[in-house]
Write a protein that holds these residues in place. Structure first.
Motif, PDB file in Angstrom:
ATOM      1  N   ASN A  26       0.829  -1.216   0.000  1.00 35.09           N
ATOM      2  CA  ASN A  26       0.000   0.000   0.000  1.00 35.09           C
ATOM      3  C   ASN A  26       0.858   1.258   0.000  1.00 35.09           C
ATOM      4  O   ASN A  26       0.548   2.242  -0.672  1.00 35.09           O
ATOM      5  N   TRP A  27       1.951   1.229   0.758  1.00 30.98           N
ATOM      6  CA  TRP A  27       2.858   2.368   0.807  1.00 30.98           C
ATOM      7  C   TRP A  27       3.488   2.603  -0.568  1.00 30.98           C
ATOM      8  O   TRP A  27       3.568   3.743  -1.043  1.00 30.98           O
ATOM      9  N   LEU A  28       3.896   1.543  -1.220  1.00 31.64           N
ATOM     10  CA  LEU A  28       4.489   1.656  -2.558  1.00 31.64           C
ATOM     11  C   LEU A  28       3.474   2.197  -3.561  1.00 31.64           C
ATOM     12  O   LEU A  28       3.785   3.106  -4.344  1.00 31.64           O
ATOM     13  N   LEU A  29       2.255   1.671  -3.525  1.00 30.25           N
ATOM     14  CA  LEU A  29       1.222   2.122  -4.461  1.00 30.25           C
ATOM     15  C   LEU A  29       0.851   3.581  -4.222  1.00 30.25           C
ATOM     16  O   LEU A  29       0.645   4.342  -5.176  1.00 30.25           O
ATOM     17  N   THR A  30       0.766   3.980  -2.963  1.00 29.48           N
ATOM     18  CA  THR A  30       0.465   5.380  -2.648  1.00 29.48           C
ATOM     19  C   THR A  30       1.589   6.290  -3.111  1.00 29.48           C
ATOM     20  O   THR A  30       1.335   7.371  -3.663  1.00 29.48           O
ATOM     21  N   SER A  31       2.826   5.866  -2.925  1.00 30.42           N
ATOM     22  CA  SER A  31       3.960   6.679  -3.370  1.00 30.42           C
ATOM     23  C   SER A  31       3.982   6.818  -4.892  1.00 30.42           C
ATOM     24  O   SER A  31       4.257   7.904  -5.426  1.00 30.42           O
ATOM     25  N   ILE A  32       3.671   5.744  -5.600  1.00 29.48           N
ATOM     26  CA  ILE A  32       3.599   5.811  -7.065  1.00 29.48           C
ATOM     27  C   ILE A  32       2.472   6.738  -7.496  1.00 29.48           C
ATOM     28  O   ILE A  32       2.632   7.547  -8.425  1.00 29.48           O
ATOM     29  N   SER A  33       1.335   6.668  -6.810  1.00 28.74           N
ATOM     30  CA  SER A  33       0.201   7.541  -7.128  1.00 28.74           C
ATOM     31  C   SER A  33       0.545   9.008  -6.900  1.00 28.74           C
ATOM     32  O   SER A  33       0.173   9.871  -7.693  1.00 28.74           O
ATOM     33  N   ILE A  34       1.273   9.288  -5.831  1.00 27.42           N
ATOM     34  CA  ILE A  34       1.694  10.664  -5.555  1.00 27.42           C
ATOM     35  C   ILE A  34       2.672  11.138  -6.630  1.00 27.42           C
ATOM     36  O   ILE A  34       2.605  12.294  -7.082  1.00 27.42           O
ATOM     37  N   ALA A  35       3.562  10.263  -7.070  1.00 28.82           N
ATOM     38  CA  ALA A  35       4.502  10.630  -8.141  1.00 28.82           C
ATOM     39  C   ALA A  35       3.751  10.951  -9.424  1.00 28.82           C
ATOM     40  O   ALA A  35       4.058  11.943 -10.112  1.00 28.82           O
ATOM     41  N   PRO A  39       8.107  18.025  -6.133  1.00 30.29           N
ATOM     42  CA  PRO A  39       8.936  17.462  -5.063  1.00 30.29           C
ATOM     43  C   PRO A  39       9.690  18.580  -4.354  1.00 30.29           C
ATOM     44  O   PRO A  39      10.057  19.587  -4.966  1.00 30.29           O
ATOM     45  N   PHE A  40       9.908  18.396  -3.068  1.00 33.28           N
ATOM     46  CA  PHE A  40      10.548  19.436  -2.269  1.00 33.28           C
ATOM     47  C   PHE A  40      11.555  18.796  -1.334  1.00 33.28           C
ATOM     48  O   PHE A  40      11.277  17.756  -0.739  1.00 33.28           O
ATOM     49  N   GLY A  41      12.706  19.393  -1.205  1.00 34.96           N
ATOM     50  CA  GLY A  41      13.691  18.938  -0.243  1.00 34.96           C
ATOM     51  C   GLY A  41      15.010  18.588  -0.890  1.00 34.96           C
ATOM     52  O   GLY A  41      15.135  18.530  -2.116  1.00 34.96           O
ATOM     53  N   PRO A  42      16.009  18.308  -0.047  1.00 38.98           N
ATOM     54  CA  PRO A  42      17.352  18.024  -0.563  1.00 38.98           C
ATOM     55  C   PRO A  42      17.526  16.598  -1.073  1.00 38.98           C
ATOM     56  O   PRO A  42      18.564  16.289  -1.650  1.00 38.98           O
ATOM     57  N   THR A  43      16.554  15.730  -0.858  1.00 43.15           N
ATOM     58  CA  THR A  43      16.679  14.335  -1.278  1.00 43.15           C
ATOM     59  C   THR A  43      16.168  14.139  -2.697  1.00 43.15           C
ATOM     60  O   THR A  43      15.616  15.041  -3.306  1.00 43.15           O
ATOM     61  N   ASP A  44      16.339  12.924  -3.206  1.00 45.94           N
ATOM     62  CA  ASP A  44      15.818  12.592  -4.527  1.00 45.94           C
ATOM     63  C   ASP A  44      14.296  12.650  -4.519  1.00 45.94           C
ATOM     64  O   ASP A  44      13.651  12.519  -3.478  1.00 45.94           O
ATOM     65  N   ALA A  45      13.721  12.826  -5.702  1.00 49.93           N
ATOM     66  CA  ALA A  45      12.263  12.949  -5.823  1.00 49.93           C
ATOM     67  C   ALA A  45      11.557  11.683  -5.357  1.00 49.93           C
ATOM     68  O   ALA A  45      10.544  11.742  -4.674  1.00 49.93           O
ATOM     69  N   TRP A  46      12.115  10.502  -5.674  1.00 52.77           N
ATOM     70  CA  TRP A  46      11.450   9.258  -5.286  1.00 52.77           C
ATOM     71  C   TRP A  46      11.393   9.113  -3.774  1.00 52.77           C
ATOM     72  O   TRP A  46      10.439   8.554  -3.229  1.00 52.77           O
ATOM     73  N   LEU A  47      12.391   9.627  -3.057  1.00 47.97           N
ATOM     74  CA  LEU A  47      12.377   9.575  -1.599  1.00 47.97           C
ATOM     75  C   LEU A  47      11.339  10.547  -1.038  1.00 47.97           C
ATOM     76  O   LEU A  47      10.675  10.243  -0.041  1.00 47.97           O
ATOM     77  N   SER A  48      11.185  11.690  -1.693  1.00 47.73           N
ATOM     78  CA  SER A  48      10.132  12.638  -1.293  1.00 47.73           C
ATOM     79  C   SER A  48       8.755  12.008  -1.440  1.00 47.73           C
ATOM     80  O   SER A  48       7.897  12.140  -0.560  1.00 47.73           O
ATOM     81  N   PHE A  49       8.541  11.296  -2.554  1.00 48.45           N
ATOM     82  CA  PHE A  49       7.248  10.630  -2.758  1.00 48.45           C
ATOM     83  C   PHE A  49       7.025   9.536  -1.715  1.00 48.45           C
ATOM     84  O   PHE A  49       5.909   9.344  -1.237  1.00 48.45           O
ATOM     85  N   ALA A  50       8.089   8.829  -1.352  1.00 44.51           N
ATOM     86  CA  ALA A  50       7.972   7.769  -0.347  1.00 44.51           C
ATOM     87  C   ALA A  50       7.622   8.349   1.022  1.00 44.51           C
ATOM     88  O   ALA A  50       6.797   7.777   1.750  1.00 44.51           O
ATOM     89  N   PHE A  51       8.224   9.478   1.377  1.00 42.18           N
ATOM     90  CA  PHE A  51       7.911  10.119   2.658  1.00 42.18           C
ATOM     91  C   PHE A  51       6.453  10.555   2.709  1.00 42.18           C
ATOM     92  O   PHE A  51       5.748  10.313   3.694  1.00 42.18           O
ATOM     93  N   VAL A  52       5.992  11.204   1.652  1.00 39.70           N
ATOM     94  CA  VAL A  52       4.605  11.662   1.630  1.00 39.70           C
ATOM     95  C   VAL A  52       3.647  10.468   1.601  1.00 39.70           C
ATOM     96  O   VAL A  52       2.600  10.483   2.250  1.00 39.70           O
ATOM     97  N   GLY A  53       4.012   9.410   0.883  1.00 37.13           N
ATOM     98  CA  GLY A  53       3.191   8.208   0.860  1.00 37.13           C
ATOM     99  C   GLY A  53       3.060   7.584   2.239  1.00 37.13           C
ATOM    100  O   GLY A  53       1.974   7.134   2.637  1.00 37.13           O
ATOM    101  N   LEU A  54       4.149   7.573   2.998  1.00 33.73           N
ATOM    102  CA  LEU A  54       4.114   7.048   4.362  1.00 33.73           C
ATOM    103  C   LEU A  54       3.193   7.889   5.239  1.00 33.73           C
ATOM    104  O   LEU A  54       2.329   7.360   5.946  1.00 33.73           O
TER     105      LEU A  54
END
Length: 122
Positions: free
Chosen positions: A6-15, A26-41
């Motif tokens: 569910n976390w992976l699917l939500t992160s993909i949906s946010i991307a 995407p916002f922050g010093p990290t990669d975009a995929w990590l930003s999506f993972a944080f928001v998905g969590l």
């Protein structure tokens, strides 16, 4: 295991929503995929902890609008998840306004539903 899926699917949906909606980035010093993972969590946590309470409180308005107000609740949940991600972890997505969050929440909901059906157990 289901939580991780569910976390992976939500992160993909946010991307996907980030690439479609112009007011979300995407916002922050990290990669975009990590930003999506944080928001998905955080979106998963907010949807399981805060959303039921807000849904019960807004039940009269949701009833009067024939369920359309639930879209507004979803957009506030996306805003809250974004805010928590950026302020607690320093990385997430920036949402420029309510309408960007509204359209983004619709896209995230639709994509989570489509991806959830595609990965559902038999």
């Amino acid at each position: 295991m289901r939580f991780l899926l569910n976390w992976l699917l939500t992160s993909i949906s946010i991307a996907i929503a980030t690439f479609i909606v112009p007011g979300i980035a995407p916002f922050g010093p990290t990669d975009a995929w990590l930003s999506f993972a944080f928001v998905g969590l955080f979106l998963g946590l907010v949807n399981s902890l805060v959303k039921p309470l807000i849904t019960v409180i807004s039940l009269p308005v949701t009833f009067l609008t024939l369920g359309v107000f639930q879209l507004v609740v979803n957009s506030f949940m996306l805003e809250l998840a974004s805010w928590l991600s950026v302020n607690l972890l320093g990385s997430g997505i920036s949402i420029s306004g309510f309408w960007s969050a509204f359209v983004g929440a619709i896209i995230v909901s639709i994509m989570c539903s489509i991806l959830g059906v595609a990965t559902k157990d038999a």
